[in-house]
Each structure stands twice: as C-alpha cells, then as structure tokens.
Design an enzyme around this catalytic site. Structure first.
Site, PDB file in Angstrom:
ATOM      1  N   ASN A   7     -19.035 -17.567  47.284  1.00 25.75           N
ATOM      2  CA  ASN A   7     -18.939 -18.242  45.989  1.00 25.75           C
ATOM      3  C   ASN A   7     -17.853 -19.304  46.115  1.00 25.75           C
ATOM      4  OD1 ASN A   7     -18.517 -19.051  43.383  1.00 25.75           O
ATOM      5  ND2 ASN A   7     -18.284 -16.991  42.525  1.00 25.75           N
ATOM      6  N   ARG A  91     -23.664 -18.397  45.635  1.00 26.81           N
ATOM      7  CA  ARG A  91     -23.735 -18.679  44.206  1.00 26.81           C
ATOM      8  C   ARG A  91     -23.757 -20.200  44.058  1.00 26.81           C
ATOM      9  NH1 ARG A  91     -19.845 -20.336  39.991  1.00 26.81           N
ATOM     10  NH2 ARG A  91     -20.765 -19.666  38.033  1.00 26.81           N
ATOM     11  N   HIS A 180     -23.406 -18.197  33.617  1.00 32.15           N
ATOM     12  CA  HIS A 180     -23.214 -16.754  33.823  1.00 32.15           C
ATOM     13  C   HIS A 180     -24.573 -16.081  33.999  1.00 32.15           C
ATOM     14  CE1 HIS A 180     -19.260 -16.843  31.276  1.00 32.15           C
ATOM     15  NE2 HIS A 180     -18.968 -16.964  32.564  1.00 32.15           N
ATOM     16  N   LEU A 209     -17.930 -11.101  28.102  1.00 32.15           N
ATOM     17  CA  LEU A 209     -16.661 -11.538  27.508  1.00 32.15           C
ATOM     18  C   LEU A 209     -15.575 -11.477  28.571  1.00 32.15           C
ATOM     19  CD1 LEU A 209     -16.919  -9.523  24.135  1.00 32.15           C
ATOM     20  CD2 LEU A 209     -17.889 -11.770  24.678  1.00 32.15           C
ATOM     21  N   GLY A 210     -15.393 -12.578  29.272  1.00 31.77           N
ATOM     22  CA  GLY A 210     -14.324 -12.657  30.269  1.00 31.77           C
ATOM     23  C   GLY A 210     -13.403 -13.785  29.873  1.00 31.77           C
ATOM     24  N   ARG A 241     -11.651 -22.343  26.358  1.00 31.67           N
ATOM     25  CA  ARG A 241     -12.679 -23.261  25.855  1.00 31.67           C
ATOM     26  C   ARG A 241     -12.943 -23.005  24.377  1.00 31.67           C
ATOM     27  NH1 ARG A 241     -16.191 -21.507  30.436  1.00 31.67           N
ATOM     28  NH2 ARG A 241     -15.696 -22.821  32.216  1.00 31.67           N
ATOM     29  N   PHE A 284      -6.253 -12.132  27.189  1.00 26.22           N
ATOM     30  CA  PHE A 284      -6.402 -11.241  26.031  1.00 26.22           C
ATOM     31  C   PHE A 284      -5.293 -10.211  25.918  1.00 26.22           C
ATOM     32  CE2 PHE A 284      -9.793 -11.469  23.063  1.00 26.22           C
ATOM     33  CZ  PHE A 284     -10.475 -12.576  23.527  1.00 26.22           C
ATOM     34  N   ARG A 285      -4.768  -9.782  27.058  1.00 29.45           N
ATOM     35  CA  ARG A 285      -3.730  -8.745  26.991  1.00 29.45           C
ATOM     36  C   ARG A 285      -2.491  -9.280  26.279  1.00 29.45           C
ATOM     37  NH1 ARG A 285      -5.284  -7.314  33.053  1.00 29.45           N
ATOM     38  NH2 ARG A 285      -5.568  -9.546  32.910  1.00 29.45           N
ATOM     39  N   GLU A 334     -15.556  -5.131  29.212  1.00 30.94           N
ATOM     40  CA  GLU A 334     -15.532  -3.846  29.932  1.00 30.94           C
ATOM     41  C   GLU A 334     -14.312  -3.012  29.581  1.00 30.94           C
ATOM     42  OE1 GLU A 334     -15.874  -4.667  34.174  1.00 30.94           O
ATOM     43  OE2 GLU A 334     -17.527  -6.026  33.765  1.00 30.94           O
ATOM     44  N   GLU A 385     -21.804  -9.704  39.900  1.00 31.97           N
ATOM     45  CA  GLU A 385     -22.578 -10.877  40.301  1.00 31.97           C
ATOM     46  C   GLU A 385     -22.821 -10.887  41.813  1.00 31.97           C
ATOM     47  OE1 GLU A 385     -19.791 -12.853  37.566  1.00 31.97           O
ATOM     48  OE2 GLU A 385     -21.232 -14.480  37.588  1.00 31.97           O
TER      49      GLU A 385
HETATM   50  P1  ADP Z   1     -13.283 -14.475  34.635  1.00 26.05           P
HETATM   51  O1  ADP Z   1     -14.105 -13.800  35.712  1.00 26.05           O
HETATM   52  O2  ADP Z   1     -14.078 -15.284  33.658  1.00 26.05           O
HETATM   53  O3  ADP Z   1     -12.059 -15.175  35.129  1.00 26.05           O
HETATM   54  P2  ADP Z   1     -12.723 -11.762  33.745  1.00 26.05           P
HETATM   55  O4  ADP Z   1     -14.090 -11.239  33.535  1.00 26.05           O
HETATM   56  O5  ADP Z   1     -11.927 -11.255  34.883  1.00 26.05           O
HETATM   57  O6  ADP Z   1     -12.696 -13.340  33.708  1.00 26.05           O
HETATM   58  O7  ADP Z   1     -11.898 -11.489  32.391  1.00 26.05           O
HETATM   59  C1  ADP Z   1     -10.590 -11.924  32.239  1.00 26.05           C
HETATM   60  C2  ADP Z   1     -10.125 -11.537  30.849  1.00 26.05           C
HETATM   61  O8  ADP Z   1     -10.260 -10.120  30.698  1.00 26.05           O
HETATM   62  C3  ADP Z   1      -8.675 -11.880  30.570  1.00 26.05           C
HETATM   63  O9  ADP Z   1      -8.559 -12.478  29.294  1.00 26.05           O
HETATM   64  C4  ADP Z   1      -8.015 -10.525  30.547  1.00 26.05           C
HETATM   65  O10 ADP Z   1      -6.935 -10.483  29.678  1.00 26.05           O
HETATM   66  C5  ADP Z   1      -9.119  -9.643  30.033  1.00 26.05           C
HETATM   67  N1  ADP Z   1      -8.845  -8.244  30.307  1.00 26.05           N
HETATM   68  C6  ADP Z   1      -8.778  -7.615  31.493  1.00 26.05           C
HETATM   69  N2  ADP Z   1      -8.424  -6.320  31.308  1.00 26.05           N
HETATM   70  C7  ADP Z   1      -8.249  -6.155  29.964  1.00 26.05           C
HETATM   71  C8  ADP Z   1      -7.899  -5.069  29.118  1.00 26.05           C
HETATM   72  N3  ADP Z   1      -7.635  -3.884  29.619  1.00 26.05           N
HETATM   73  N4  ADP Z   1      -7.850  -5.290  27.788  1.00 26.05           N
HETATM   74  C9  ADP Z   1      -8.114  -6.498  27.284  1.00 26.05           C
HETATM   75  N5  ADP Z   1      -8.448  -7.547  28.003  1.00 26.05           N
HETATM   76  C10 ADP Z   1      -8.524  -7.382  29.326  1.00 26.05           C
END
Ligand code: ADP
Length: 398
Positions: A7, A91, A180, A209-210, A241, A284-285, A334, A385
């Site tokens: 990727n 990818r 995605h 939701l990432g 975004r 998010f954390r 997740e 993925e």
């Molecule tokens: P990407 O692949 O799009 O970079 P991810 O799928 O890894 O993103 O998601 C990243 C997001 O997931 C971040 O905002 C992170 O804070 C959030 N995240 C990861 N673990 C937790 C958790 N335990 N609680 C809340 N948000 C989480």
C-alpha cells in the site's frame, strides 16, 4: 501461497506478507519518509523481534527493495527467498469508471491508473510507482490491482450523479465514486457471514469510522450508496475533513479570508473535521478526554459527529427500504462504545436495541452488540483491508 500486499502512499509504503493457507500475517511493516530526510523501515516479523532501519530511501524502488531484503534476511526475515512470494496485491486508489473489480496488472491497468492521476493526485502516482517497483524487483510475478473505488462501482446513476450540468459528468467524469471500498466490501461481507444473513439479499450499513470516515449501504454485498464522493472530502465529519457542507461557503471564506481555492480545500481536508470544530485534536481519544472534563466545545463536536453518522444511516435505511445489520469498524468504530451508543440512540423507531454490556465490552473484536430482541443486528467488526487485498490477489493469481 504467500501474498505480499503493498500500500504505497506519496511518501510511505505499508506492507504485509500473508500466508493464505491460514490467512496468517507472516510479517508486516512500514517504510516512512520516502524521498525525505529521516527515512526509515520498521519491519515486524511474526514471532521475532521488530527490526528498524534508518537510512536514506530516495524513492519507492529503494523502499520495495529494502522490504524484500528484510523479508529474506537471515536474522529478521521470514522467507528464504522471494520465490516464496506467490503474487503481489496492490492497493490502488482510483480506477475512474473503468475497473469495477480487482484485476491483474496489465499495460491497460497502468494506463487507467495514469489517466486517474487527476482524480487521485496524492495516491495514484504513488500506487503506480509501487507496482512498477514490484515488477522491477520481482519480474514475472503476478501483480494485482485492488481498487479503493471498485466497491462504489455498483451504484446506480441516481446515487452517483451530482445535480450539476451533465456535461461535467460527460467531459470530466465528475460523479460520486466512494472510497474505503476495500474496507466496506470486506466488512459488509464478513457481517453477512457473522450475522448469518442471506448473502444475496442482506441489507447492510457499514460505518467506517477512523481518521477518515465513510459509510456505505449495500444489498447482498453490492454497494447501493456511499458517503465519500468525487474525493474523500464528502460525507461524514472526519478527523480533519469537513465532510458535507454548503459549497457557497468556499466563495464566502475565500473572499473574506483572502484565500485561494486550493488553500481553502487544504483547510477543508486538513484543518477541519473534529480538529477544526473542537480546536483540540483530530484524535478521538483527545476529544473524549475533554468531553470527560465537561468541555462544552468538545461535547458539541462529539454530538455533531454522531448526529451526522445517524443522519446518513437514516438516509441509507430509506435508500434500501430497510436494514438487516449495521456494522461499526475502523479505529473509532471498533473501539469506542460511547460513540456507537450515541449513534444507535437515534434508531429506537427502527427497533434497534443495544446490549450495553456487550457494547461496552467490544474492543477491536468481532462482536454482536445488539440485544437478542433487536430488529436490526448491530455488530463491531474489525476491518482488514490487507486481507481483503490478499484474498482478491490469490483468487486472480491462481
Ligand atoms: P486511519 O486508518 O484512517 O488513519 P484508524 O482507523 O486507525 O484511522 O482510526 C484512527 C482513529 O481511531 C483516531 O481518531 C483514534 O483516536 C481513534 N481511536 C483508536 N482507538 C480508540 C479508542 N479506544 N477510543 C476512541 N477512539 C479511538
């Protein structure tokens, strides 16, 4: 057969070597800062110590070579030679309207990737370089392109057309493509299996939701609608975004802040979303930590985020005239029970019932979080993925 999944981003390369006998990861890793000072390879062989190499990595050819060297290295390697790699799955972001399924890389496939540089300016050039680097390093092996836009290829015109003059669709292929796609395909398919639904009829909504976030509606695993559009900017509120907004805001802000369209788009892509709304973080954390302290701006941001997801789910229930299962995936989906609960609270009228104990206990593992009498099955289902790419690559390499 072992499949190498690559990727390539503009300055990075993520990889996994997967043994398809049991779909286990033999090694994975990341090359960062390709073409930039401070480049490194981080190689994680399963069952062995992590190996980190900091060295000059001027381009993707060198990066692919370093990955292969790491895989066959006597100390931290996992295979004796590259002969043990059966095929390579890549990818690739954008296939325009040409390819709607994964395909073996041919000259035409490379031409399509090139023709879509305009539509995927950050990813398609890097994806092509990765393919050519793999071809050069391992001549004669099958390379497969797995497109991020392929899943959206089954949408009907009513879902993919924008309400702008048709000539722009005809001239420039301006339409909704969705991104995605590999994740939505994988998670919708796995949800159907896990929830024991009809593989041809099941109506599934996947909330990815990432950091980037998107949502899809599919029937029998075929995409009906998805929230990202011509680019990944449309749809849900994301880490950085904006997602949906009134396009007239662009002109207003460009005029008032003396910004060019490109500068404004940079703000919408990189400085908006939960980062821009909260002024706290794109993570998010960090946002949730402030919510925990009662920070009003953080609370408003979180409410807006969940509200947007819920509005999309509602519209997709209408688009499919029903829903059998809703799946949450990616970092936030997740791991975060509170956000899942906030979103699902909007769907009492659909007969959705969440089992709080199951929801609170679900962290990154496939789990049914709805209660037994819920009319809709709600699941947490980790996306994968790389495995989806490896499965398609295996199918085409056989
Ligand atoms: P990407 O692949 O799009 O970079 P991810 O799928 O890894 O993103 O998601 C990243 C997001 O997931 C971040 O905002 C992170 O804070 C959030 N995240 C990861 N673990 C937790 C958790 N335990 N609680 C809340 N948000 C989480």
């Amino acid at each position: 057969m072992n499949i190498l999944v690559l990727n390539c981003g503009s300055s990075s390369l993520k990889y996994q070597l997967i043994n398809m006998e049991d779909e286990s990861v033999i090694a994975k890793g990341l090359v960062e800062r390709i073409g930039i000072e401070g480049a490194s390879l981080t190689h994680k062989p399963t069952g062995k110590d992590k190996f980190v190499l900091e060295t000059s990595i001027p381009d993707h050819n060198v990066a692919v070579k370093l990955v292969l060297d790491a895989l066959v290295d006597p100390a931290h390697g996992v295979i004796a030679s590259t002969d043990e790699i059966g095929a390579i799955g890549h990818r690739v972001l954008h296939a325009g309207e040409k390819y709607k399924e994964s395909c073996v890389v041919t000259e035409d496939v490379k031409k399509v990737i090139r023709e879509c540089f305009d539509l995927g300016p950050l990813h398609n050039p890097a994806n092509l370089i990765g393919i050519e680097a793999a071809e050069a390093a391992m001549p004669g092996k099958v390379n497969v392109a797995v497109w991020d836009t392929a899943f959206g290829g089954t949408m009907e015109p009513k879902a993919y057309l924008y309400a702008i003059p048709r000539e722009y669709y005809e001239k420039y292929h301006i339409r909704r493509y969705g991104f995605h796609g590999t994740s939505h395909m994988f998670v919708s398919g796995e949800t159907i299996k896990f929830a024991g639904l009809d593989k041809d009829q099941a109506k599934v909504i996947v909330c990815h939701l990432g950091n980037g976030a998107s949502i899809s509606a599919s029937i029998g695993g075929k995409c009906v609608d998805t929230s990202m559009g011509l680019t990944p900017l449309e749809g849900l509120i994301m880490g950085t975004r904006s997602g949906d907004l009134d396009p007239a805001i662009l002109e207003f802000l460009c005029n008032h802040e003396n910004l060019s369209i490109s500068e404004m788009l940079n703000i919408l892509n990189k400085k908006s979303g939960i980062l821009g709304m909260s002024g706290i973080s794109s993570d998010f954390r960090d946002l949730l930590a402030e919510v925990g302290k009662g920070n009003k701006v953080a609370c408003d941001t979180l409410e807006a985020y969940a509200y947007r997801v819920a509005k999309y789910i509602g519209s997709y229930v209408a688009a499919m005239n029903g829903v059998d299962a809703i799946a949450f995936t990616a970092g936030v989906g997740e791991n975060n029970a509170d956000i899942r609960r906030m979103v699902m609270n909007y769907f009492g009228y659909l007969g959705v019932k969440i089992d709080d104990a199951k929801n609170n206990g679900a962290h990154g593992e496939t789990t049914l979080i709805s209660s037994d009498d819920s009319k809709v099955k709600v699941v947490v289902l980790p996306t994968n993925e790389e495995l989806a790419i490896a499965r398609d690559t295996l199918a085409l390499a056989k």
